[in-house]
Design an enzyme around this catalytic site. Structure first.
Site, PDB file in Angstrom:
ATOM      1  N   LYS A 299       0.835  -1.206   0.000  1.00 30.35           N
ATOM      2  CA  LYS A 299       0.000   0.000   0.000  1.00 30.35           C
ATOM      3  C   LYS A 299       0.867   1.252   0.000  1.00 30.35           C
ATOM      4  O   LYS A 299       2.042   1.244   0.382  1.00 30.35           O
ATOM      5  CB  LYS A 299      -0.946   0.009   1.199  1.00 30.35           C
ATOM      6  CG  LYS A 299      -0.286  -0.173   2.583  1.00 30.35           C
ATOM      7  CD  LYS A 299       0.318   1.077   3.168  1.00 30.35           C
ATOM      8  CE  LYS A 299       0.983   0.831   4.517  1.00 30.35           C
ATOM      9  NZ  LYS A 299       1.736   2.017   5.014  1.00 30.35           N
TER      10      LYS A 299
ATOM     11  N   PRO B 210       8.764  -3.934  -0.685  1.00 32.34           N
ATOM     12  CA  PRO B 210       9.995  -3.631   0.048  1.00 32.34           C
ATOM     13  C   PRO B 210       9.922  -4.021   1.515  1.00 32.34           C
ATOM     14  O   PRO B 210       8.903  -3.814   2.181  1.00 32.34           O
ATOM     15  CB  PRO B 210      10.141  -2.122  -0.124  1.00 32.34           C
ATOM     16  CG  PRO B 210       9.463  -1.833  -1.424  1.00 32.34           C
ATOM     17  CD  PRO B 210       8.314  -2.783  -1.497  1.00 32.34           C
TER      18      PRO B 210
ATOM     19  N   ASP C 258      -2.113  -2.207   9.870  1.00 30.84           N
ATOM     20  CA  ASP C 258      -2.193  -2.261   8.415  1.00 30.84           C
ATOM     21  C   ASP C 258      -2.739  -3.584   7.878  1.00 30.84           C
ATOM     22  O   ASP C 258      -3.022  -3.702   6.684  1.00 30.84           O
ATOM     23  CB  ASP C 258      -0.806  -2.028   7.795  1.00 30.84           C
ATOM     24  CG  ASP C 258      -0.342  -0.584   7.931  1.00 30.84           C
ATOM     25  OD1 ASP C 258      -1.186   0.281   8.221  1.00 30.84           O
ATOM     26  OD2 ASP C 258       0.862  -0.332   7.752  1.00 30.84           O
TER      27      ASP C 258
END
Length: 324
Positions: free
Chosen positions: A24, A116, A158
Protein backbone atom coordinates in the site's frame (compact mmCIF):
# COMPACT_ATOMS: atom_id res chain seq x y z
CA UNK A 1 6.96 -21.18 -6.48
CA UNK A 2 5.00 -24.08 -7.97
CA UNK A 3 3.18 -26.23 -5.44
CA UNK A 4 2.44 -29.80 -6.39
CA UNK A 5 -0.95 -31.47 -6.09
CA UNK A 6 -1.47 -33.54 -2.96
CA UNK A 7 -4.34 -35.15 -1.13
CA UNK A 8 -6.67 -33.08 1.03
CA UNK A 9 -7.16 -33.85 4.72
CA UNK A 10 -10.71 -32.75 5.46
CA UNK A 11 -13.33 -33.87 2.98
CA UNK A 12 -11.69 -32.44 -0.13
CA UNK A 13 -10.05 -29.44 1.55
CA UNK A 14 -6.96 -28.29 -0.32
CA UNK A 15 -3.57 -29.46 0.94
CA UNK A 16 -2.01 -26.20 -0.16
CA UNK A 17 -3.30 -22.71 -0.94
CA UNK A 18 -1.58 -19.74 -2.57
CA UNK A 19 -2.72 -16.18 -1.81
CA UNK A 20 -1.58 -12.78 -3.07
CA UNK A 21 -1.99 -9.59 -1.02
CA UNK A 22 -0.98 -6.07 -2.05
CA UNK A 23 1.35 -3.49 -0.64
CA UNK A 24 0.00 0.00 0.00
CA UNK A 25 0.81 3.67 -0.31
CA UNK A 26 -0.39 6.12 2.33
CA UNK A 27 -1.59 8.89 0.02
CA UNK A 28 -2.24 11.00 3.10
CA UNK A 29 -0.96 10.22 6.57
CA UNK A 30 -1.54 12.52 9.50
CA UNK A 31 -0.33 11.65 12.99
CA UNK A 32 -2.05 12.91 16.11
CA UNK A 33 -0.94 12.94 19.73
CA UNK A 34 0.44 9.97 21.60
CA UNK A 35 -2.37 7.97 23.22
CA UNK A 36 -2.42 6.42 26.69
CA UNK A 37 -1.85 2.98 25.15
CA UNK A 38 1.47 4.13 23.67
CA UNK A 39 0.20 4.41 20.10
CA UNK A 40 -0.51 7.52 18.05
CA UNK A 41 -3.91 8.37 16.64
CA UNK A 42 -3.73 8.64 12.86
CA UNK A 43 -5.85 9.62 9.89
CA UNK A 44 -4.74 7.81 6.75
CA UNK A 45 -5.88 7.35 3.19
CA UNK A 46 -4.70 3.92 2.07
CA UNK A 47 -4.24 2.91 -1.57
CA UNK A 48 -3.53 -0.73 -2.45
CA UNK A 49 -1.07 -0.95 -5.35
CA UNK A 50 -0.01 -3.59 -7.85
CA UNK A 51 3.00 -4.92 -5.95
CA UNK A 52 2.00 -8.18 -4.32
CA UNK A 53 3.27 -10.46 -1.61
CA UNK A 54 2.57 -14.14 -2.18
CA UNK A 55 2.08 -16.74 0.54
CA UNK A 56 1.75 -20.47 -0.08
CA UNK A 57 0.39 -22.40 2.90
CA UNK A 58 0.90 -26.18 2.83
CA UNK A 59 -0.28 -28.82 5.30
CA UNK A 60 2.59 -30.41 7.21
CA UNK A 61 2.64 -33.59 9.26
CA UNK A 62 4.96 -31.86 11.72
CA UNK A 63 3.40 -29.65 14.43
CA UNK A 64 3.84 -25.91 14.41
CA UNK A 65 4.67 -23.54 11.56
CA UNK A 66 7.81 -23.46 9.44
CA UNK A 67 8.40 -20.20 7.54
CA UNK A 68 10.57 -19.77 4.45
CA UNK A 69 11.12 -16.48 2.62
CA UNK A 70 12.46 -15.61 -0.81
CA UNK A 71 12.65 -12.38 -2.77
CA UNK A 72 11.67 -11.79 -6.39
CA UNK A 73 12.28 -8.92 -8.74
CA UNK A 74 14.94 -6.25 -8.44
CA UNK A 75 13.68 -4.06 -5.61
CA UNK A 76 16.64 -4.43 -3.21
CA UNK A 77 14.78 -6.75 -0.86
CA UNK A 78 16.94 -7.67 2.18
CA UNK A 79 14.98 -10.84 2.92
CA UNK A 80 17.77 -12.14 5.18
CA UNK A 81 16.60 -9.60 7.79
CA UNK A 82 13.13 -11.18 8.05
CA UNK A 83 12.63 -13.37 11.16
CA UNK A 84 11.61 -16.96 10.46
CA UNK A 85 10.50 -17.80 14.00
CA UNK A 86 7.25 -17.24 15.88
CA UNK A 87 7.77 -13.46 15.80
CA UNK A 88 7.21 -13.39 12.04
CA UNK A 89 3.87 -11.65 11.45
CA UNK A 90 2.66 -14.39 9.07
CA UNK A 91 3.54 -17.04 11.65
CA UNK A 92 1.62 -15.04 14.25
CA UNK A 93 -1.36 -14.92 11.87
CA UNK A 94 -1.34 -18.70 11.42
CA UNK A 95 -1.07 -19.22 15.20
CA UNK A 96 -4.02 -16.90 15.80
CA UNK A 97 -6.22 -18.72 13.29
CA UNK A 98 -5.07 -22.12 14.55
CA UNK A 99 -6.44 -21.25 18.00
CA UNK A 100 -9.87 -20.62 16.48
CA UNK A 101 -10.03 -23.39 13.87
CA UNK A 102 -11.32 -26.90 14.51
CA UNK A 103 -9.05 -28.40 11.84
CA UNK A 104 -5.68 -26.71 12.23
CA UNK A 105 -2.57 -28.67 11.27
CA UNK A 106 1.15 -28.29 11.10
CA UNK A 107 2.01 -25.74 8.45
CA UNK A 108 4.62 -24.77 5.92
CA UNK A 109 4.47 -21.08 4.96
CA UNK A 110 6.46 -20.04 1.90
CA UNK A 111 6.55 -16.25 1.47
CA UNK A 112 7.59 -14.63 -1.79
CA UNK A 113 8.54 -11.01 -1.11
CA UNK A 114 7.92 -8.33 -3.71
CA UNK A 115 6.95 -5.43 -1.44
CA UNK A 116 10.00 -3.63 0.05
CA UNK A 117 11.10 -5.03 3.40
CA UNK A 118 10.65 -2.48 6.23
CA UNK A 119 9.88 -0.04 3.44
CA UNK A 120 6.72 1.71 4.65
CA UNK A 121 4.43 -0.22 2.28
CA UNK A 122 2.97 -2.81 4.65
CA UNK A 123 4.70 -5.88 3.22
CA UNK A 124 4.66 -7.78 6.51
CA UNK A 125 1.01 -6.86 6.98
CA UNK A 126 0.25 -8.20 3.50
CA UNK A 127 1.96 -11.48 4.46
CA UNK A 128 -0.23 -11.73 7.56
CA UNK A 129 -3.43 -10.98 5.63
CA UNK A 130 -2.53 -13.54 2.96
CA UNK A 131 -1.80 -16.12 5.66
CA UNK A 132 -5.16 -15.61 7.34
CA UNK A 133 -6.99 -16.16 4.06
CA UNK A 134 -4.81 -19.12 3.05
CA UNK A 135 -5.15 -20.92 6.39
CA UNK A 136 -8.89 -20.31 6.50
CA UNK A 137 -9.19 -22.14 3.16
CA UNK A 138 -6.59 -24.76 4.03
CA UNK A 139 -8.30 -25.72 7.26
CA UNK A 140 -11.91 -25.30 6.12
CA UNK A 141 -12.41 -22.86 8.99
CA UNK A 142 -15.30 -21.07 7.29
CA UNK A 143 -14.69 -17.59 8.66
CA UNK A 144 -16.20 -14.62 6.86
CA UNK A 145 -14.12 -11.72 5.54
CA UNK A 146 -15.45 -9.57 8.38
CA UNK A 147 -14.36 -12.15 10.94
CA UNK A 148 -10.93 -12.42 9.34
CA UNK A 149 -10.66 -8.61 9.38
CA UNK A 150 -11.27 -8.58 13.13
CA UNK A 151 -8.47 -11.11 13.57
CA UNK A 152 -6.30 -9.01 11.28
CA UNK A 153 -6.74 -5.97 13.52
CA UNK A 154 -5.26 -7.96 16.42
CA UNK A 155 -2.06 -8.42 14.41
CA UNK A 156 -1.42 -4.83 13.35
CA UNK A 157 -3.00 -1.64 12.10
CA UNK A 158 -2.19 -2.26 8.42
CA UNK A 159 -3.25 -5.92 8.26
CA UNK A 160 -7.02 -5.34 7.81
CA UNK A 161 -6.38 -3.06 4.83
CA UNK A 162 -4.17 -5.65 3.12
CA UNK A 163 -7.11 -8.02 3.46
CA UNK A 164 -9.71 -5.70 1.87
CA UNK A 165 -7.52 -3.66 -0.52
CA UNK A 166 -8.87 -0.93 -2.78
CA UNK A 167 -8.96 2.53 -1.20
CA UNK A 168 -9.90 3.20 2.41
CA UNK A 169 -9.75 5.76 5.17
CA UNK A 170 -8.04 4.50 8.32
CA UNK A 171 -8.68 6.10 11.71
CA UNK A 172 -7.83 5.14 15.29
CA UNK A 173 -4.34 3.69 14.89
CA UNK A 174 -5.22 2.95 11.26
CA UNK A 175 -7.27 -0.17 11.84
CA UNK A 176 -10.72 1.50 11.79
CA UNK A 177 -11.34 1.24 8.06
CA UNK A 178 -13.98 2.88 5.89
CA UNK A 179 -13.79 1.83 2.22
CA UNK A 180 -13.75 4.72 -0.25
CA UNK A 181 -14.86 4.78 -3.88
CA UNK A 182 -11.87 5.04 -6.21
CA UNK A 183 -12.20 3.15 -9.49
CA UNK A 184 -10.04 5.17 -11.87
CA UNK A 185 -6.42 3.91 -11.75
CA UNK A 186 -3.72 6.19 -10.43
CA UNK A 187 -0.16 5.57 -11.59
CA UNK A 188 2.95 5.77 -9.45
CA UNK A 189 6.65 5.04 -9.51
CA UNK A 190 8.22 3.51 -6.42
CA UNK A 191 11.87 3.99 -5.59
CA UNK A 192 13.12 1.47 -3.04
CA UNK A 193 16.21 1.38 -0.85
CA UNK A 194 18.60 -1.40 0.08
CA UNK A 195 17.86 -0.74 3.78
CA UNK A 196 14.71 -0.51 5.89
CA UNK A 197 13.47 1.85 8.56
CA UNK A 198 11.92 0.73 11.84
CA UNK A 199 8.41 2.13 12.15
CA UNK A 200 8.68 2.60 15.96
CA UNK A 201 11.97 4.47 15.47
CA UNK A 202 10.40 6.78 12.89
CA UNK A 203 7.53 7.56 15.28
CA UNK A 204 10.03 8.28 18.06
CA UNK A 205 11.93 10.59 15.73
CA UNK A 206 8.66 12.38 14.92
CA UNK A 207 7.90 12.86 18.63
CA UNK A 208 11.39 14.26 19.23
CA UNK A 209 11.11 16.56 16.22
CA UNK A 210 7.75 17.90 17.38
CA UNK A 211 9.08 18.39 20.91
CA UNK A 212 12.02 20.43 19.62
CA UNK A 213 9.73 22.51 17.43
CA UNK A 214 6.96 22.85 20.00
CA UNK A 215 4.48 21.52 17.46
CA UNK A 216 2.89 18.61 19.32
CA UNK A 217 -0.73 18.14 18.21
CA UNK A 218 -3.49 18.22 20.81
CA UNK A 219 -6.39 16.63 18.91
CA UNK A 220 -6.85 13.54 16.74
CA UNK A 221 -6.13 14.24 13.06
CA UNK A 222 -8.71 14.41 10.28
CA UNK A 223 -8.84 13.59 6.57
CA UNK A 224 -8.96 16.35 3.97
CA UNK A 225 -12.09 15.45 1.94
CA UNK A 226 -10.51 16.91 -1.21
CA UNK A 227 -8.15 13.93 -1.28
CA UNK A 228 -11.02 11.47 -1.56
CA UNK A 229 -12.63 13.59 -4.27
CA UNK A 230 -9.43 13.63 -6.33
CA UNK A 231 -9.00 9.87 -5.94
CA UNK A 232 -12.64 9.18 -6.77
CA UNK A 233 -12.28 11.10 -10.05
CA UNK A 234 -8.78 9.82 -10.76
CA UNK A 235 -7.53 13.41 -11.03
CA UNK A 236 -3.77 13.02 -10.60
CA UNK A 237 -3.14 16.75 -11.03
CA UNK A 238 -5.50 17.63 -8.18
CA UNK A 239 -4.17 14.85 -5.97
CA UNK A 240 -0.60 16.03 -6.52
CA UNK A 241 -1.34 19.16 -4.49
CA UNK A 242 -2.74 17.16 -1.58
CA UNK A 243 -0.22 14.39 -0.86
CA UNK A 244 0.90 14.58 2.76
CA UNK A 245 2.84 12.45 5.24
CA UNK A 246 3.57 13.62 8.80
CA UNK A 247 6.22 10.88 9.11
CA UNK A 248 8.23 12.19 6.14
CA UNK A 249 10.28 14.74 8.11
CA UNK A 250 11.18 12.08 10.69
CA UNK A 251 12.16 9.59 7.98
CA UNK A 252 14.39 12.24 6.41
CA UNK A 253 16.10 12.81 9.75
CA UNK A 254 16.90 9.11 10.02
CA UNK A 255 17.75 8.68 6.32
CA UNK A 256 18.97 12.02 4.89
CA UNK A 257 19.67 10.45 1.49
CA UNK A 258 15.90 10.37 0.88
CA UNK A 259 16.03 14.11 0.19
CA UNK A 260 18.12 13.45 -2.92
CA UNK A 261 15.69 10.79 -4.11
CA UNK A 262 12.74 13.13 -3.69
CA UNK A 263 14.63 15.79 -5.65
CA UNK A 264 15.52 13.33 -8.39
CA UNK A 265 11.87 12.49 -8.93
CA UNK A 266 10.91 16.15 -9.12
CA UNK A 267 13.63 16.82 -11.69
CA UNK A 268 12.52 13.76 -13.69
CA UNK A 269 9.01 15.18 -14.03
CA UNK A 270 6.93 13.54 -11.29
CA UNK A 271 3.71 15.37 -10.48
CA UNK A 272 4.43 14.99 -6.77
CA UNK A 273 6.45 12.86 -4.39
CA UNK A 274 5.95 11.41 -0.93
CA UNK A 275 7.73 9.07 1.45
CA UNK A 276 5.45 6.05 1.80
CA UNK A 277 4.40 5.52 5.42
CA UNK A 278 7.46 5.30 7.65
CA UNK A 279 9.74 4.97 4.62
CA UNK A 280 12.25 4.60 3.15
CA UNK A 281 10.26 3.77 -0.03
CA UNK A 282 9.48 6.93 -2.00
CA UNK A 283 6.34 7.15 -4.18
CA UNK A 284 6.14 9.47 -7.19
CA UNK A 285 2.76 10.32 -8.69
CA UNK A 286 2.53 10.17 -12.49
CA UNK A 287 0.01 11.60 -14.95
CA UNK A 288 -0.64 8.29 -16.75
CA UNK A 289 0.66 4.77 -17.26
CA UNK A 290 2.93 6.00 -20.06
CA UNK A 291 4.25 8.80 -17.87
CA UNK A 292 4.94 6.32 -15.05
CA UNK A 293 6.88 4.02 -17.36
CA UNK A 294 8.94 6.92 -18.67
CA UNK A 295 9.57 8.23 -15.17
CA UNK A 296 10.66 4.80 -13.93
CA UNK A 297 13.02 4.53 -16.89
CA UNK A 298 14.57 7.93 -16.16
CA UNK A 299 15.05 7.20 -12.45
CA UNK A 300 16.57 3.82 -13.25
CA UNK A 301 18.97 5.53 -15.64
CA UNK A 302 19.85 7.85 -12.75
CA UNK A 303 20.97 4.81 -10.76
CA UNK A 304 17.89 4.34 -8.59
CA UNK A 305 15.80 1.20 -8.14
CA UNK A 306 12.43 2.18 -9.59
CA UNK A 307 9.28 0.36 -10.65
CA UNK A 308 5.91 1.53 -11.98
CA UNK A 309 2.71 0.45 -10.20
CA UNK A 310 -0.96 1.37 -10.21
CA UNK A 311 -3.84 1.37 -7.78
CA UNK A 312 -6.36 0.72 -6.45
CA UNK A 313 -6.15 -3.07 -6.67
CA UNK A 314 -7.98 -5.84 -4.83
CA UNK A 315 -7.00 -7.08 -1.38
CA UNK A 316 -5.85 -10.56 -0.39
CA UNK A 317 -7.13 -13.16 -2.83
CA UNK A 318 -6.65 -16.88 -3.41
CA UNK A 319 -4.89 -17.34 -6.73
CA UNK A 320 -4.34 -21.10 -6.70
CA UNK A 321 -5.51 -23.99 -4.62
CA UNK A 322 -5.08 -27.65 -5.38
CA UNK A 323 -7.89 -29.97 -4.38
CA UNK A 324 -7.44 -33.72 -4.55
Amino acid sequence: MVVGKSAGLFGGAPANVRVRAPGKINVSFRVGPLREDGYHSVASVYLAVSLYEEVTATVSEEPGTVVTVNGQGSLNLPVESIPLDATNLAARASALLAELSDHSTGLLLDITKRVPVAGGMGGGSADAAATLLACDALWNSGFSRDELAKMAAELGADVPFALIGGTAVGMGVGEQLTPAISKTPLHWVLVTSAYGLSTPEVYRALDELRLREGSEPTAPPEIDPRILGAMRSGDAQALAELLHNDLQAAALELAPDLAGILQAGTEAGALASIVSGSGPTVAFLAESEEHAQALAGQLTADGLTATAVHGPVHGARIVTDYIA
